[in-house]
Write a protein that holds these residues in place. Structure first.
Motif, PDB file in Angstrom:
ATOM      1  N   HIS A 256      74.195  49.305 -20.323  1.00 57.38           N
ATOM      2  CA  HIS A 256      74.913  48.180 -19.741  1.00 57.38           C
ATOM      3  C   HIS A 256      75.423  48.581 -18.362  1.00 57.38           C
ATOM      4  CE1 HIS A 256      74.897  46.096 -23.620  1.00 57.38           C
ATOM      5  NE2 HIS A 256      75.273  47.242 -24.172  1.00 57.38           N
ATOM      6  N   GLY A 257      75.754  47.570 -17.559  1.00 55.75           N
ATOM      7  CA  GLY A 257      76.411  47.818 -16.287  1.00 55.75           C
ATOM      8  C   GLY A 257      75.456  47.977 -15.122  1.00 55.75           C
ATOM      9  N   GLY A 258      76.009  48.451 -14.005  1.00 59.08           N
ATOM     10  CA  GLY A 258      75.241  48.636 -12.785  1.00 59.08           C
ATOM     11  C   GLY A 258      74.463  49.944 -12.789  1.00 59.08           C
ATOM     12  N   LEU A 259      73.878  50.252 -11.645  1.00 55.02           N
ATOM     13  CA  LEU A 259      73.010  51.424 -11.523  1.00 55.02           C
ATOM     14  C   LEU A 259      73.738  52.718 -11.872  1.00 55.02           C
ATOM     15  CD1 LEU A 259      70.352  52.785 -10.670  1.00 55.02           C
ATOM     16  CD2 LEU A 259      71.174  52.696  -8.298  1.00 55.02           C
ATOM     17  N   ASP A 260      74.944  52.920 -11.343  1.00 55.54           N
ATOM     18  CA  ASP A 260      75.681  54.157 -11.611  1.00 55.54           C
ATOM     19  C   ASP A 260      75.969  54.326 -13.099  1.00 55.54           C
ATOM     20  OD1 ASP A 260      75.917  55.317  -9.043  1.00 55.54           O
ATOM     21  OD2 ASP A 260      77.470  53.887  -8.500  1.00 55.54           O
ATOM     22  N   LYS A 261      76.389  53.248 -13.746  1.00 58.27           N
ATOM     23  CA  LYS A 261      76.722  53.312 -15.167  1.00 58.27           C
ATOM     24  C   LYS A 261      75.494  53.595 -16.009  1.00 58.27           C
ATOM     25  CE  LYS A 261      79.274  52.856 -18.844  1.00 58.27           C
ATOM     26  NZ  LYS A 261      80.258  53.913 -19.201  1.00 58.27           N
ATOM     27  N   VAL A 262      74.388  52.946 -15.698  1.00 55.93           N
ATOM     28  CA  VAL A 262      73.153  53.154 -16.453  1.00 55.93           C
ATOM     29  C   VAL A 262      72.668  54.595 -16.288  1.00 55.93           C
ATOM     30  CG1 VAL A 262      70.709  52.527 -16.593  1.00 55.93           C
ATOM     31  CG2 VAL A 262      72.448  50.736 -16.418  1.00 55.93           C
ATOM     32  N   ALA A 263      72.688  55.075 -15.055  1.00 52.68           N
ATOM     33  CA  ALA A 263      72.241  56.450 -14.799  1.00 52.68           C
ATOM     34  C   ALA A 263      73.123  57.459 -15.528  1.00 52.68           C
ATOM     35  CB  ALA A 263      72.247  56.724 -13.302  1.00 52.68           C
ATOM     36  N   GLU A 264      74.421  57.222 -15.512  1.00 52.16           N
ATOM     37  CA  GLU A 264      75.340  58.123 -16.214  1.00 52.16           C
ATOM     38  C   GLU A 264      75.060  58.148 -17.709  1.00 52.16           C
ATOM     39  OE1 GLU A 264      80.172  58.623 -17.043  1.00 52.16           O
ATOM     40  OE2 GLU A 264      79.429  57.041 -15.703  1.00 52.16           O
ATOM     41  N   THR A 265      74.818  56.982 -18.292  1.00 48.93           N
ATOM     42  CA  THR A 265      74.521  56.899 -19.723  1.00 48.93           C
ATOM     43  C   THR A 265      73.240  57.659 -20.069  1.00 48.93           C
ATOM     44  OG1 THR A 265      75.589  54.722 -19.821  1.00 48.93           O
ATOM     45  CG2 THR A 265      74.138  55.314 -21.653  1.00 48.93           C
ATOM     46  N   LEU A 266      72.273  57.602 -19.184  1.00 46.75           N
ATOM     47  CA  LEU A 266      70.992  58.280 -19.407  1.00 46.75           C
ATOM     48  C   LEU A 266      71.035  59.759 -19.018  1.00 46.75           C
ATOM     49  CD1 LEU A 266      68.504  55.528 -18.145  1.00 46.75           C
ATOM     50  CD2 LEU A 266      68.897  56.235 -20.516  1.00 46.75           C
ATOM     51  N   GLY A 267      72.169  60.202 -18.469  1.00 51.99           N
ATOM     52  CA  GLY A 267      72.294  61.608 -18.075  1.00 51.99           C
ATOM     53  C   GLY A 267      71.556  61.952 -16.801  1.00 51.99           C
ATOM     54  N   ILE A 268      71.430  60.976 -15.896  1.00 53.30           N
ATOM     55  CA  ILE A 268      70.711  61.191 -14.639  1.00 53.30           C
ATOM     56  C   ILE A 268      71.719  61.435 -13.522  1.00 53.30           C
ATOM     57  CG2 ILE A 268      69.077  60.213 -12.986  1.00 53.30           C
ATOM     58  CD1 ILE A 268      68.171  58.339 -15.262  1.00 53.30           C
ATOM     59  N   PRO A 269      71.713  62.598 -12.889  1.00 54.91           N
ATOM     60  CA  PRO A 269      72.659  62.859 -11.802  1.00 54.91           C
ATOM     61  C   PRO A 269      72.208  62.215 -10.495  1.00 54.91           C
ATOM     62  CG  PRO A 269      71.243  64.751 -12.107  1.00 54.91           C
ATOM     63  CD  PRO A 269      70.853  63.752 -13.176  1.00 54.91           C
ATOM     64  N   ARG A 270      73.164  61.940  -9.634  1.00 56.92           N
ATOM     65  CA  ARG A 270      72.836  61.499  -8.270  1.00 56.92           C
ATOM     66  C   ARG A 270      72.589  62.761  -7.453  1.00 56.92           C
ATOM     67  NH1 ARG A 270      73.522  56.782  -5.290  1.00 56.92           N
ATOM     68  NH2 ARG A 270      74.591  55.786  -7.036  1.00 56.92           N
ATOM     69  N   VAL A 271      71.328  63.041  -7.169  1.00 58.61           N
ATOM     70  CA  VAL A 271      70.965  64.341  -6.595  1.00 58.61           C
ATOM     71  C   VAL A 271      71.201  64.416  -5.091  1.00 58.61           C
ATOM     72  CG1 VAL A 271      69.299  64.856  -8.402  1.00 58.61           C
ATOM     73  CG2 VAL A 271      68.539  63.632  -6.362  1.00 58.61           C
ATOM     74  N   ALA A 272      71.398  63.281  -4.439  1.00 54.03           N
ATOM     75  CA  ALA A 272      71.636  63.297  -2.988  1.00 54.03           C
ATOM     76  C   ALA A 272      72.348  62.016  -2.574  1.00 54.03           C
ATOM     77  CB  ALA A 272      70.319  63.430  -2.221  1.00 54.03           C
ATOM     78  N   GLY A 273      73.234  62.124  -1.598  1.00 54.19           N
ATOM     79  CA  GLY A 273      73.874  60.956  -1.021  1.00 54.19           C
ATOM     80  C   GLY A 273      74.993  60.389  -1.872  1.00 54.19           C
ATOM     81  N   LYS A 274      75.445  59.188  -1.490  1.00 53.65           N
ATOM     82  CA  LYS A 274      76.562  58.508  -2.132  1.00 53.65           C
ATOM     83  C   LYS A 274      76.124  57.151  -2.654  1.00 53.65           C
ATOM     84  CE  LYS A 274      80.490  58.535   0.062  1.00 53.65           C
ATOM     85  NZ  LYS A 274      81.482  58.349   1.140  1.00 53.65           N
ATOM     86  N   SER A 275      76.867  56.653  -3.642  1.00 48.88           N
ATOM     87  CA  SER A 275      76.560  55.327  -4.162  1.00 48.88           C
ATOM     88  C   SER A 275      76.780  54.268  -3.092  1.00 48.88           C
ATOM     89  CB  SER A 275      77.432  55.023  -5.387  1.00 48.88           C
ATOM     90  OG  SER A 275      78.791  54.959  -5.021  1.00 48.88           O
ATOM     91  N   HIS A 276      76.024  53.198  -3.209  1.00 46.64           N
ATOM     92  CA  HIS A 276      76.074  52.081  -2.265  1.00 46.64           C
ATOM     93  C   HIS A 276      75.711  52.504  -0.847  1.00 46.64           C
ATOM     94  CE1 HIS A 276      77.494  49.132  -5.158  1.00 46.64           C
ATOM     95  NE2 HIS A 276      78.274  50.077  -5.642  1.00 46.64           N
TER      96      HIS A 276
END
Length: 303
Positions: A256-276
């Motif tokens: 559920h939720g936006g991109l950050d929430k979905v990625a967090e639930t799936l255990g996917i880190p943001r490997v570069a840069g910032k959200s938005h």
């Protein structure tokens, strides 16, 4: 909107193949779009993975030559995109979000009334290589242009420098020309990916046509079919299907939720840069798309 995305049966690019001499490979090739080769100079190194390349008007040609080199190698490519824009002056009725015509009409009004700020592009091949660019545009004028103030303030807090964009940014018509030259559009080997991709494709199409989006949804779809081929995936729609399937049971929670929430639930880190910021979000969108594909394919095989 998901019904509209699913119903996209794209047309082939309408132009006949055009022969041209590839100045980098020294071979004759055929393309389905007008080709204007880039100026000849020493080959550039392959861009580094998980590095977000900032693109302004000063290095636009340089970075598109890298993109051209990747595309000209042939083979399947995934193109994940994300856009940043100054909010939506027209707010949607949440009770009508399943009406494709209504959703297109709201997107059309908002896109036509505003100007794009950033476009992120991640290109990935089947061997796990991925490269990301963030294109910074000059079209938006924070003083004069229509905007949602809360959205603009939020983007400023995320690091968007609107003065620099106006001074050093890319005029969108030049970006459109480079996209055509690089063979990114109307290419049957390119698979397009986005997260809630409706607005991303809307702004991209507005840039490519150099005019406001048409009133009729069918006319707009003709443009999309010509530019983006027959494979376009919206991760948000994939999530809806995933939540209905056996894949979301047991160890795989519903999403559920936006991109950050979905990625967090799936255990996917943001490997570069910032959200938005468009480059970082395009990369995270691709990684999320990849993980969802992996989960669904694994569960379909084991079941």
């Amino acid at each position: 909107m998901q019904a509209a995305i699913k119903d996209m049966q794209y047309l082939q690019f309408p132009l006949p193949p055009v022969p041209f001499m590839n100045p980098y490979l020294g071979t004759m090739q055929y393309c389905y779009y007008p080709v204007i080769p880039f100026p000849m100079h020493d080959p550039d190194p392959v861009p580094a993975p998980d590095v977000i390349y900032q693109v302004w008007k000063s290095n636009l040609t340089h970075e598109f030559k890298r993109i051209w080199n990747l595309i000209s190698q042939g083979g399947r490519l995934f193109a994940s995109i994300d856009t940043e824009y100054p909010g939506t002056p027209y707010k949607s009725d949440k009770g009508r979000l399943d009406d494709p015509d209504y959703m297109y009409d709201m997107m059309r009004k908002n896109v036509n009334e505003t100007n794009i700020i950033q476009l992120g592009l991640t290109l990935a091949d089947l061997h796990g290589n991925r490269y990301t660019w963030e294109f910074n545009f000059s079209d938006f004028d924070i003083v004069r242009d229509r905007q949602d103030k809360d959205s603009v303030d939020f983007l400023m807090r995320q690091g968007i420098d609107f003065r620099k964009h106006k001074k050093d940014g890319i005029p969108s018509h030049k970006f459109a020309r480079k996209c055509l030259e690089a063979g990114l559009l109307g290419n049957k080997l390119v698979v397009w990916v986005g997260f809630q991709i409706l607005y991303d494709l809307g702004y991209f199409t507005k840039i490519l046509t150099g005019q406001n989006l048409p009133d009729k949804f069918d006319t707009y779809m003709e443009f999309e079919r010509d530019y983006f081929g027959d494979r376009v995936y919206d991760v948000k729609d994939m999530i809806r299907e995933y939540n209905k399937s056996d894949s979301s049971r047991d160890s795989n929670p519903k999403l559920h939720g936006g991109l950050d929430k979905v990625a967090e639930t799936l255990g996917i880190p943001r490997v570069a840069g910032k959200s938005h910021q468009a480059g970082s979000d395009s990369l995270l969108t691709y990684l999320t798309f990849l993980k969802l594909n992996h989960i669904c394919m694994y569960n379909s095989i084991t079941s």
